[in-house]
Design a protein around this motif. Structure first.
Motif, short mmCIF file in Angstrom:
data_model
loop_
_atom_site.label_atom_id
_atom_site.label_comp_id
_atom_site.label_asym_id
_atom_site.label_seq_id
_atom_site.Cartn_x
_atom_site.Cartn_y
_atom_site.Cartn_z
N ILE A 222 0.83 -1.20 0.00
CA ILE A 222 0.00 0.00 0.00
C ILE A 222 0.87 1.25 0.00
O ILE A 222 0.63 2.20 -0.75
CB ILE A 222 -0.95 -0.01 1.21
N LEU A 223 1.91 1.26 0.84
CA LEU A 223 2.81 2.40 0.90
C LEU A 223 3.57 2.59 -0.41
O LEU A 223 3.79 3.72 -0.87
CB LEU A 223 3.80 2.25 2.06
N ALA A 224 3.95 1.48 -1.04
CA ALA A 224 4.68 1.56 -2.31
C ALA A 224 3.80 2.16 -3.41
O ALA A 224 4.26 3.01 -4.19
CB ALA A 224 5.17 0.17 -2.73
N LEU A 225 2.52 1.74 -3.46
CA LEU A 225 1.61 2.29 -4.47
C LEU A 225 1.34 3.76 -4.23
O LEU A 225 1.31 4.57 -5.16
CB LEU A 225 0.30 1.50 -4.48
N LEU A 226 1.17 4.14 -2.96
CA LEU A 226 0.98 5.55 -2.62
C LEU A 226 2.17 6.39 -3.06
O LEU A 226 2.02 7.48 -3.61
CB LEU A 226 0.77 5.69 -1.11
N ALA A 227 3.38 5.87 -2.80
CA ALA A 227 4.60 6.60 -3.17
C ALA A 227 4.69 6.79 -4.69
O ALA A 227 5.07 7.86 -5.17
CB ALA A 227 5.83 5.87 -2.64
N LEU A 228 4.32 5.75 -5.43
CA LEU A 228 4.36 5.82 -6.89
C LEU A 228 3.40 6.89 -7.41
O LEU A 228 3.76 7.71 -8.27
CB LEU A 228 4.01 4.46 -7.49
N ALA A 325 -7.77 7.55 0.45
CA ALA A 325 -8.59 7.36 1.66
C ALA A 325 -8.80 5.87 1.95
O ALA A 325 -8.75 5.45 3.11
CB ALA A 325 -9.94 8.05 1.49
N ALA A 326 -9.03 5.07 0.93
CA ALA A 326 -9.18 3.63 1.14
C ALA A 326 -7.89 3.02 1.67
O ALA A 326 -7.91 2.15 2.55
CB ALA A 326 -9.59 2.95 -0.17
N SER A 327 -6.76 3.49 1.16
CA SER A 327 -5.47 3.03 1.67
C SER A 327 -5.30 3.40 3.14
O SER A 327 -4.83 2.60 3.96
CB SER A 327 -4.32 3.64 0.85
N ASN A 328 -5.71 4.62 3.48
CA ASN A 328 -5.64 5.09 4.87
C ASN A 328 -6.50 4.22 5.77
O ASN A 328 -6.08 3.82 6.88
CB ASN A 328 -6.11 6.54 4.92
N ILE A 329 -7.71 3.90 5.33
CA ILE A 329 -8.62 3.08 6.13
C ILE A 329 -8.02 1.70 6.39
O ILE A 329 -8.04 1.19 7.52
CB ILE A 329 -9.98 2.95 5.43
N MET A 344 1.30 5.99 10.43
CA MET A 344 0.69 7.16 9.82
C MET A 344 1.74 8.14 9.31
O MET A 344 1.52 8.86 8.32
CB MET A 344 -0.24 7.86 10.81
N SER A 345 2.89 8.17 9.97
CA SER A 345 3.97 9.02 9.47
C SER A 345 4.53 8.46 8.17
O SER A 345 4.89 9.21 7.25
CB SER A 345 5.09 9.15 10.51
N LEU A 346 4.60 7.13 8.06
CA LEU A 346 5.05 6.52 6.81
C LEU A 346 4.02 6.70 5.71
O LEU A 346 4.36 6.87 4.54
CB LEU A 346 5.34 5.03 7.03
N PHE A 347 2.74 6.67 6.10
CA PHE A 347 1.67 6.98 5.14
C PHE A 347 1.85 8.40 4.60
O PHE A 347 1.78 8.64 3.39
CB PHE A 347 0.31 6.84 5.82
#
Length: 423
Positions: A222-228, A325-329, A344-347
């Motif tokens: 999830i974090l990798a996709l967010l970063a991309l 938001a879905a990733s956060n949830i 949450m800091s990594l998010f």
């Protein structure tokens, strides 16, 4: 759809943030327009975006440890006061005609430093102010709805005010808007969270947070996709002044309309998530919304018609909001509570911290190959990332469902159906 608002503290936070975020979006629009008006430079647009977001990338992981160690309620009051001070300083400099680019960059760095502590604190704080923990997903979705309502309203107001009274008044309005959320925070009655006093060094706890995140496959992916997406996609907003003026031949009002269109789509995305009864199937929603976002960027880059651009931006805003938001949830519901601040800091680091690099990259590419080609590259990259994540959904669900079962998040009926399906 509004069940999280039955929690008094969350209701106060919701109302205060609703007012403050309108001012924040007014300032975001006014800063970009001010920089472009003064310099006519795509590179400097990217540089200002970089300077505002780079502190998030550097300091947010350390801020996450700080959030886990200290009172989140007091921390968020402090960060809101500091952000208010930044807005007033910016307003004074512009209204007195003393503003220069280096000052904008310096104040952007300061605000970025404040946000590096505010973002993980705010995300973790939501968990503290919602009485029924089964309403956490609804609270996060509602929080996204006020963010994106402000994203709709703020740019519209800024687009009207900028040509009439200038950017400085937008900054001044933003400064006063913080008063609402500060008062709401002071009025809250927060039950003291038990904080374990740790003698370990901050770097040890930081290492523990990284190890936990990257050894737990769902969090890692999830974090990798967010970063991309943050690196290659979100930078589209930095280039909006170019599309508004050079591609669509408009003014600051056109710019406001474009950003509000994205906010409208994001608002519908927030309402969609808030209306969901449970969190089952969010992994697939993350993948599909990423595909919508990527495809939208590709199509928007080729549009030279205003109404079509506005329509496409609504889909872009919908896809981005639902994805984040879905990733956060998912992250909030699978993480262990004593590591919530760090995750949450990594998010924030993945979602917000990569934006400065994306802004700088977009500015450099746009100055060489043009804004449309820059968005095509970003859109294709995000679309491929969504396809890859889609192939991992079944694997991720097998890991996440036992966690939900243990925490009692999955309703008994749904759990029984899933067990039958798995057999």
């Amino acid at each position: 759809m509004l069940r999280a608002l039955f929690s008094r503290n969350y209701r106060l936070f919701f109302c205060g943030q609703g007012i403050s975020l309108i001012g924040t979006w007014m300032q975001n629009i006014a800063v970009s327009w001010l920089v472009y008006r003064l310099t006519q430079s795509a590179f400097l647009l990217g540089l200002v975006g970089f300077s505002m977001q780079i502190p998030t990338f550097i300091f947010t992981p350390f801020a996450g440890v700080f959030v886990d160690r200290h009172n989140r309620h007091r921390l968020i009051i402090i960060t809101q006061i500091l952000a208010m001070v930044q807005a007033f300083i910016l307003a004074i400099l512009v209204l007195t005609n003393k503003i220069q680019i280096w000052q904008i960059i310096s104040l952007s760095v300061f605000l970025g430093l404040v946000n590096s502590f505010d973002i993980p604190t705010r995300h973790a704080f939501i968990f503290d102010i919602v009485e029924k923990k089964e309403d956490i997903s609804n609270a996060i979705a509602l929080n996204s709805s006020i963010f994106n309502s402000a994203r709709l309203i703020g740019p519209l107001i800024a687009g009207v005010l900028i040509p009439l009274i200038g950017e400085g008044m937008c900054f001044l309005v933003n400064g006063f808007s913080f008063i609402a959320v500060i008062i709401a925070l002071i009025m809250m009655k927060i039950k003291e969270r038990k904080i374990e006093v740790k003698k370990t060094h901050i770097f040890e706890e930081l290492k523990e947070g990284f190890s936990y995140a990257f050894n737990f496959v769902p969090i890692r992916l999830i974090l990798a996709l967010l970063a991309l997406i943050s690196l290659m996609g979100i930078s589209y907003a930095v280039l909006m002044p170019i599309f508004a003026t050079k591609i669509l031949h408009g003014t600051s009002r056109t710019y406001g309309f474009l950003m509000s269109a994205a906010g409208t789509g994001a608002l519908f995305g927030a309402f969609y998530l808030a209306s969901r009864r449970n969190i089952i199937g969010l992994g697939k929603i993350v993948a599909i919304s990423t595909l919508v976002f990527g495809a939208g960027l590709i199509i928007f880059s080729q549009s030279e018609i205003l109404w079509l651009s506005l329509l496409i931006l609504a889909f872009i805003g919908f896809g981005l909001m639902v994805q984040s938001a879905a990733s956060n949830i998912i992250l909030q519901t699978i993480v262990e509570d004593d590591k919530r601040g760090r995750i949450m800091s990594l998010f924030a680091c993945a979602f917000m911290g990569m934006i400065p690099f994306g802004s700088l990259l977009a500015g450099v590419l746009a100055s060489r190959i043009g804004a449309p080609n820059t968005l095509i590259i970003g859109g294709i990259t995000c679309f491929l990332g969504g396809l890859f994540f889609l192939t991992k959904i079944s694997f991720l669900e097998k890991i996440i469902h036992p966690v939900y079962t243990k925490k009692g998040i999955i309703p008994e009926v749904v759990r029984g159906i899933q067990e039958v399906e798995m057999k």
